[in-house]
Design an enzyme around this catalytic site. Structure first.
Site, PDB file in Angstrom:
ATOM      1  N   ARG A  74      11.481  -7.311   4.881  1.00  0.00           N
ATOM      2  CA  ARG A  74      11.300  -5.223   5.449  1.00  0.00           C
ATOM      3  C   ARG A  74      11.803  -4.954   6.650  1.00  0.00           C
ATOM      4  O   ARG A  74      12.253  -3.790   7.221  1.00  0.00           O
ATOM      5  CB  ARG A  74       9.506  -4.596   5.164  1.00  0.00           C
ATOM      6  CG  ARG A  74       9.908  -3.772   5.686  1.00  0.00           C
ATOM      7  CD  ARG A  74       8.090  -2.735   5.043  1.00  0.00           C
ATOM      8  NE  ARG A  74       7.023  -3.442   5.951  1.00  0.00           N
ATOM      9  CZ  ARG A  74       5.883  -2.800   5.963  1.00  0.00           C
ATOM     10  NH1 ARG A  74       5.662  -2.112   4.565  1.00  0.00           N
ATOM     11  NH2 ARG A  74       5.246  -3.688   7.023  1.00  0.00           N
ATOM     12  N   LYS A  84       0.958  -1.169   0.445  1.00  0.00           N
ATOM     13  CA  LYS A  84      -0.392  -0.171   0.061  1.00  0.00           C
ATOM     14  C   LYS A  84       0.434   0.884   0.029  1.00  0.00           C
ATOM     15  O   LYS A  84       0.526   1.900  -0.348  1.00  0.00           O
ATOM     16  CB  LYS A  84      -0.703   0.235   1.148  1.00  0.00           C
ATOM     17  CG  LYS A  84      -2.299  -0.980   0.890  1.00  0.00           C
ATOM     18  CD  LYS A  84      -2.991  -0.736   2.695  1.00  0.00           C
ATOM     19  CE  LYS A  84      -2.277  -0.765   4.154  1.00  0.00           C
ATOM     20  NZ  LYS A  84      -1.795  -1.769   4.381  1.00  0.00           N
ATOM     21  N   ARG A  91      -0.590  -8.400  13.210  1.00  0.00           N
ATOM     22  CA  ARG A  91      -1.542  -7.293  12.482  1.00  0.00           C
ATOM     23  C   ARG A  91      -2.274  -8.352  11.166  1.00  0.00           C
ATOM     24  O   ARG A  91      -3.023  -7.741  10.956  1.00  0.00           O
ATOM     25  CB  ARG A  91      -0.407  -7.010  11.829  1.00  0.00           C
ATOM     26  CG  ARG A  91       0.043  -6.500  12.694  1.00  0.00           C
ATOM     27  CD  ARG A  91       1.747  -5.400  13.028  1.00  0.00           C
ATOM     28  NE  ARG A  91       1.456  -4.415  11.663  1.00  0.00           N
ATOM     29  CZ  ARG A  91       1.781  -3.940  10.610  1.00  0.00           C
ATOM     30  NH1 ARG A  91       3.522  -4.313   9.791  1.00  0.00           N
ATOM     31  NH2 ARG A  91       1.687  -3.195   9.671  1.00  0.00           N
ATOM     32  N   ARG A 108      -9.551   1.783   8.427  1.00  0.00           N
ATOM     33  CA  ARG A 108      -9.230   0.572   8.833  1.00  0.00           C
ATOM     34  C   ARG A 108     -10.600  -0.071  10.143  1.00  0.00           C
ATOM     35  O   ARG A 108      -9.777  -1.019  10.281  1.00  0.00           O
ATOM     36  CB  ARG A 108      -7.824   0.078   9.871  1.00  0.00           C
ATOM     37  CG  ARG A 108      -6.429   0.237   8.546  1.00  0.00           C
ATOM     38  CD  ARG A 108      -5.825   0.424   9.488  1.00  0.00           C
ATOM     39  NE  ARG A 108      -4.151  -0.542   9.363  1.00  0.00           N
ATOM     40  CZ  ARG A 108      -3.356   0.362   9.012  1.00  0.00           C
ATOM     41  NH1 ARG A 108      -2.849   1.646   8.742  1.00  0.00           N
ATOM     42  NH2 ARG A 108      -2.801  -0.874   8.988  1.00  0.00           N
ATOM     43  N   ARG A 167      11.886  -1.972  11.871  1.00  0.00           N
ATOM     44  CA  ARG A 167      10.343  -1.835  12.417  1.00  0.00           C
ATOM     45  C   ARG A 167      10.279  -2.650  13.104  1.00  0.00           C
ATOM     46  O   ARG A 167      10.039  -3.270  12.931  1.00  0.00           O
ATOM     47  CB  ARG A 167       9.670  -0.965  11.006  1.00  0.00           C
ATOM     48  CG  ARG A 167       9.428  -0.908  10.523  1.00  0.00           C
ATOM     49  CD  ARG A 167       8.000  -0.901   9.423  1.00  0.00           C
ATOM     50  NE  ARG A 167       6.414  -1.108  10.049  1.00  0.00           N
ATOM     51  CZ  ARG A 167       5.765  -1.050   8.741  1.00  0.00           C
ATOM     52  NH1 ARG A 167       5.806   0.159   8.677  1.00  0.00           N
ATOM     53  NH2 ARG A 167       5.012  -1.017   9.575  1.00  0.00           N
TER      54      ARG A 167
HETATM   55  P1  AMP Z   1       1.250   0.515   8.556  1.00  0.00           P
HETATM   56  O1  AMP Z   1       2.166   1.829   8.517  1.00  0.00           O
HETATM   57  O2  AMP Z   1      -0.095   1.059   8.147  1.00  0.00           O
HETATM   58  O3  AMP Z   1       0.912  -0.861   8.347  1.00  0.00           O
HETATM   59  O4  AMP Z   1       0.353   1.321   9.796  1.00  0.00           O
HETATM   60  C1  AMP Z   1       1.391   0.932  11.047  1.00  0.00           C
HETATM   61  C2  AMP Z   1       0.753   0.606  13.131  1.00  0.00           C
HETATM   62  O5  AMP Z   1       0.187   2.196  12.592  1.00  0.00           O
HETATM   63  C3  AMP Z   1      -1.165  -0.096  12.763  1.00  0.00           C
HETATM   64  O6  AMP Z   1      -0.297  -1.545  12.944  1.00  0.00           O
HETATM   65  C4  AMP Z   1      -1.830   0.460  13.845  1.00  0.00           C
HETATM   66  O7  AMP Z   1      -0.840   0.188  14.884  1.00  0.00           O
HETATM   67  C5  AMP Z   1      -1.469   2.175  13.716  1.00  0.00           C
HETATM   68  N1  AMP Z   1      -2.487   2.617  12.829  1.00  0.00           N
HETATM   69  C6  AMP Z   1      -1.942   3.255  11.170  1.00  0.00           C
HETATM   70  N2  AMP Z   1      -3.301   3.235  10.222  1.00  0.00           N
HETATM   71  C7  AMP Z   1      -4.573   3.157  11.329  1.00  0.00           C
HETATM   72  C8  AMP Z   1      -5.693   3.418  11.708  1.00  0.00           C
HETATM   73  N3  AMP Z   1      -6.600   3.348  10.167  1.00  0.00           N
HETATM   74  N4  AMP Z   1      -6.396   2.919  12.417  1.00  0.00           N
HETATM   75  C9  AMP Z   1      -5.690   1.993  13.585  1.00  0.00           C
HETATM   76  N5  AMP Z   1      -4.230   2.590  13.885  1.00  0.00           N
HETATM   77  C10 AMP Z   1      -3.632   2.950  12.455  1.00  0.00           C
END
Ligand code: AMP
Length: 191
Positions: free
Chosen positions: A122, A8, A139, A83, A128
Site C-alpha cells: 500500500r 478496515k 503501529r 482506539r 503514505r
Molecule cells: P489509520 O488510517 O486509521 O491507520 O490512522 C492513521 C494514523 O492516524 C494512526 O496511526 C494514528 O496516528 C492516527 N489516528 C487515527 N485514528 C486514531 C485514533 N482513534 N486515536 C489516535 N490516533 C488515531
C-alpha cells in the site's frame, strides 16, 4: 476494529455505501487536515509519521464535531475510532448526548506478517509516510497494546463480531454483511 492494514477502511467504505450512512475514518480526517496544513493537521502529523496515536483530546474533539453533523442522524460507521480505553469513555458520552448507540463492533482479524506485506504494498501505491517497515511494526505493537484490549471490553457488552479479514475483499465484505444482517434482525430493525 482491526490491526493496521486489516482492510478496515476498504470494508467500512463498502458497508457505508450499502447502508447509505457516512463512514467516519479518523485516519482519513487526520490525513486531510495534514494535507490542508491546518493547525490540527500540523499537531497530528508528527504522531502519525511515527506510528503513534494522536492524543485523545485532539481525536475525541474531532469525532464529537463530526458526529454532531446532520448526516450522522440515520447512523454511521466508525473506522479507526475508538482506539484507546479513554476514547471508549468519550464515545459513550457522545452517544449518550445524541441518544444513539452502537449496534455492532466488527473486528477484522488478520495475521501480522501478512499485514506487514500488505501495508508495504500500500505504501508503494499510495505513498503514505507511515507505511515504512519500522513504523508499521510500531503501529502493530501499539494496536496490540492499546487497542486490542477494547475487543474484550466490547465483548462484555455483547457487541463483537469477529471476522476473518484474510480473504479476498469481496469475500470479506460478504462475511461482514452477513454478520451485520444478523445484528439487524436480532434487533428487529432493518436499514
Ligand atoms: P489509520 O488510517 O486509521 O491507520 O490512522 C492513521 C494514523 O492516524 C494512526 O496511526 C494514528 O496516528 C492516527 N489516528 C487515527 N485514528 C486514531 C485514533 N482513534 N486515536 C489516535 N490516533 C488515531
Amino acid at each position: 476494529m482491526g490491526p493496521p492494514g486489516s482492510g478496515k477502511g476498504t470494508q467500512a467504505t463498502r458497508i457505508a455505501e450499502a447502508y447509505g450512512v457516512p463512514t467516519i475514518s479518523t485516519g482519513d480526517i487526520f490525513r486531510a487536515k495534514v494535507a490542508a496544513g491546518t493547525p490540527l493537521g500540523l499537531s497530528a502529523k508528527a504522531y502519525m509519521d511515527a506510528g503513534e496515536y494522536v492524543p485523545d483530546h485532539i481525536t475525541d474533539a474531532m469525532v464529537r464535531d463530526r458526529l454532531s453533523r446532520p448526516d450522522c442522524e440515520r447512523g454511521f460507521i466508525l473506522d479507526g475510532y475508538p482506539r484507546t480505553l479513554a476514547q471508549v469513555g468519550e464515545l459513550d458520552s457522545m452517544l449518550a448526548d445524541q441518544a444513539a448507540r452502537i449496534d455492532a463492533v466488527v473486528v477484522l482479524n488478520a495475521d501480522a506478517e501478512q499485514l506487514i506485506e500488505r501495508m508495504l504494498n500500500r505504501a508503494l501505491a499510495e505513498g503514505r509516510a507511515d507505511d515504512t517497515e519500522d513504523v508499521i511494526r510500531r503501529r502493530l505493537a501499539i494496536y496490540a497494546e492499546q487497542t486490542a484490549p477494547l475487543i474484550a471490553l466490547y465483548a462484555t457488552r455483547g457487541l463483537v463480531e469477529e471476522i476473518d479479514g484474510t480473504g479476498k475483499v469481496d469475500h470479506v465484505t460478504g462475511l461482514l454483511d452477513s454478520a451485520l444482517m444478523r445484528r439487524v434482525s436480532v434487533r428487529g430493525e432493518v436499514g
